[in-house]
Design an enzyme around this catalytic site. Structure first.
Site, short mmCIF file in Angstrom:
data_model
loop_
_atom_site.label_atom_id
_atom_site.label_comp_id
_atom_site.label_asym_id
_atom_site.label_seq_id
_atom_site.Cartn_x
_atom_site.Cartn_y
_atom_site.Cartn_z
N ASN A 9 43.94 8.15 26.67
CA ASN A 9 43.21 8.72 25.54
C ASN A 9 44.02 9.91 25.05
O ASN A 9 44.03 10.96 25.68
CB ASN A 9 41.81 9.17 26.02
CG ASN A 9 41.04 9.90 24.94
OD1 ASN A 9 41.44 9.90 23.76
ND2 ASN A 9 39.95 10.53 25.32
N LYS A 11 43.56 11.66 22.47
CA LYS A 11 42.75 12.70 21.79
C LYS A 11 43.47 13.11 20.49
O LYS A 11 44.13 12.28 19.88
CB LYS A 11 42.47 13.87 22.72
CG LYS A 11 41.89 13.40 24.06
CD LYS A 11 41.37 14.52 24.91
CE LYS A 11 40.85 13.95 26.23
NZ LYS A 11 40.19 14.92 27.07
N HIS A 94 32.82 9.38 23.91
CA HIS A 94 33.50 10.33 24.80
C HIS A 94 32.71 11.65 24.77
O HIS A 94 32.14 12.01 23.74
CB HIS A 94 34.94 10.55 24.31
CG HIS A 94 35.77 11.33 25.29
ND1 HIS A 94 35.69 12.70 25.39
CD2 HIS A 94 36.66 10.92 26.23
CE1 HIS A 94 36.53 13.09 26.35
NE2 HIS A 94 37.12 12.04 26.87
N GLU A 96 33.57 14.59 24.48
CA GLU A 96 33.97 15.53 23.42
C GLU A 96 33.30 15.15 22.10
O GLU A 96 32.95 16.02 21.30
CB GLU A 96 35.50 15.54 23.29
CG GLU A 96 36.14 16.27 24.46
CD GLU A 96 37.52 15.79 24.81
OE1 GLU A 96 38.15 15.05 24.03
OE2 GLU A 96 37.99 16.16 25.91
N GLU A 166 33.07 9.62 33.22
CA GLU A 166 33.86 10.84 33.03
C GLU A 166 32.96 12.05 33.19
O GLU A 166 32.30 12.46 32.22
CB GLU A 166 34.47 10.85 31.63
CG GLU A 166 35.47 9.76 31.35
CD GLU A 166 36.53 10.23 30.37
OE1 GLU A 166 37.69 9.88 30.57
OE2 GLU A 166 36.21 10.96 29.41
N GLY A 172 39.76 17.74 31.10
CA GLY A 172 40.65 18.77 30.56
C GLY A 172 40.59 20.07 31.34
O GLY A 172 41.02 21.12 30.86
N SER A 212 40.98 14.25 34.61
CA SER A 212 42.14 14.79 35.33
C SER A 212 42.79 13.78 36.28
O SER A 212 43.22 14.12 37.38
CB SER A 212 41.76 16.09 36.06
OG SER A 212 41.24 17.02 35.13
C1 3PY Z 1 40.55 13.41 30.41
O1 3PY Z 1 41.11 12.90 31.37
O2 3PY Z 1 40.61 14.62 30.18
C2 3PY Z 1 39.77 12.59 29.48
O3 3PY Z 1 38.92 13.10 28.79
C3 3PY Z 1 40.07 11.15 29.35
O4 3PY Z 1 39.29 10.56 28.37
#
Ligand code: 3PY
Length: 250
Positions: A9, A11, A94, A96, A166, A172, A212
């Site tokens: 991803n 982003k 997601h 975010e 997640e 992040g 992560s």
């Molecule tokens: C991350 O690993 O930070 C993610 O948000 C993957 O989607």
């Protein structure tokens, strides 16, 4: 046997030229029969990346889409626009997007249905916040997100859906869930799918862990019973690191 699936991803990262450079640098992508792989890139890069990967094993995915077919939705992109250029996967809900763009379980559900209607593989993201985890509500939150996100889908559609667990506190932040915690929560998701559909459906649905994930820890996650792959942020931005993640899933 569920086929492992590693998705990057990106982003809101990479210019057009940087995206092309990444794809050009990939040399070691395992066969799609062994490990499914996808790069989920910003919209503006998708067509070029699809064209450049025609003879490669890698798939190109989007990070979002609208749930309506077409119309007056300024700034939005439809599922048909994605399939029309050869996009195969789409990330939906997601954290975010839930946090900054008002995505709700209801829009996640509408988008998931719309993805299936257009033969896109939805990667539906679920996960609890640190406050919810500390309050002992992680399983409850995730069960509810799964139930509402999949509402109204047929068993066949659920089997073809990828669910990404997640935990928000691991996104992040550099913090990652231990493989035991991640596996436990992916198990909660599988159990919820079994309760909503059947054991047979839950055995087919692929569940990724995200938060992560990096080359150093991928093998540990992939060794877990309920983890079928990973949705990867930062470590999917460099070609060599992404290839190490794919190798780690073999
Ligand atoms: C991350 O690993 O930070 C993610 O948000 C993957 O989607």
């Amino acid at each position: 046997m569920r086929k492992p699936f590693i998705a990057g991803n990106w982003k809101m990262n990479k210019t057009f030229d940087e995206a092309v450079e990444f794809i050009d640098a990939l040399s070691n992508v395992p066969s799609n029969d062994e490990v499914e792989s996808a790069i989920c890139a910003p919209f503006i890069q998708l067509k070029e990346l699809v064209d450049k990967t025609q003879s490669s094993q890698i798939n190109i995915g989007a990070q979002n889409m609208h749930f309506e077919d077409a119309g007056a939705y300024t700034g939005e992109v439809s599922a048909e626009m994605l399939t029309n250029i050869g996009v195969k996967h789409v990330i939906i809900g997601h954290s975010e997007r839930r946090q900054y763009f008002n995505e709700t379980d209801e829009t996640v559900n509408l988008k998931t249905k719309q993805a299936h209607k257009n033969n896109l593989v939805p990667i539906v993201c679920v996960g609890e916040s640190d406050k919810e985890r500390e309050a002992g509500k992680a399983a409850e939150v995730v069960e509810s997100q799964v139930k509402l996100g999949l509402e109204g889908l047929t068993a066949e559609q659920v089997k073809a859906t990828v669910i990404a667990y997640e935990p928000i506190w691991a996104i992040g932040t550099g913090k990652s869930a231990t493989s035991a915690d991640a596996n436990e929560m992916c198990g909660v998701i599988r159990k919820q799918v079994a309760a909503l559909y059947s054991g047979a459906v839950s055995e087919k649905v692929r569940i990724q862990y995200g938060g992560s994930v990096k080359p150093e820890n991928i093998k540990e996650y992939m060794a877990c019973e309920h983890i079928d792959g990973a949705l990867v942020g930062g470590a999917a931005l460099k070609p060599d690191s992404f290839e190490m993640l794919l190798a780690g899933a073999l």
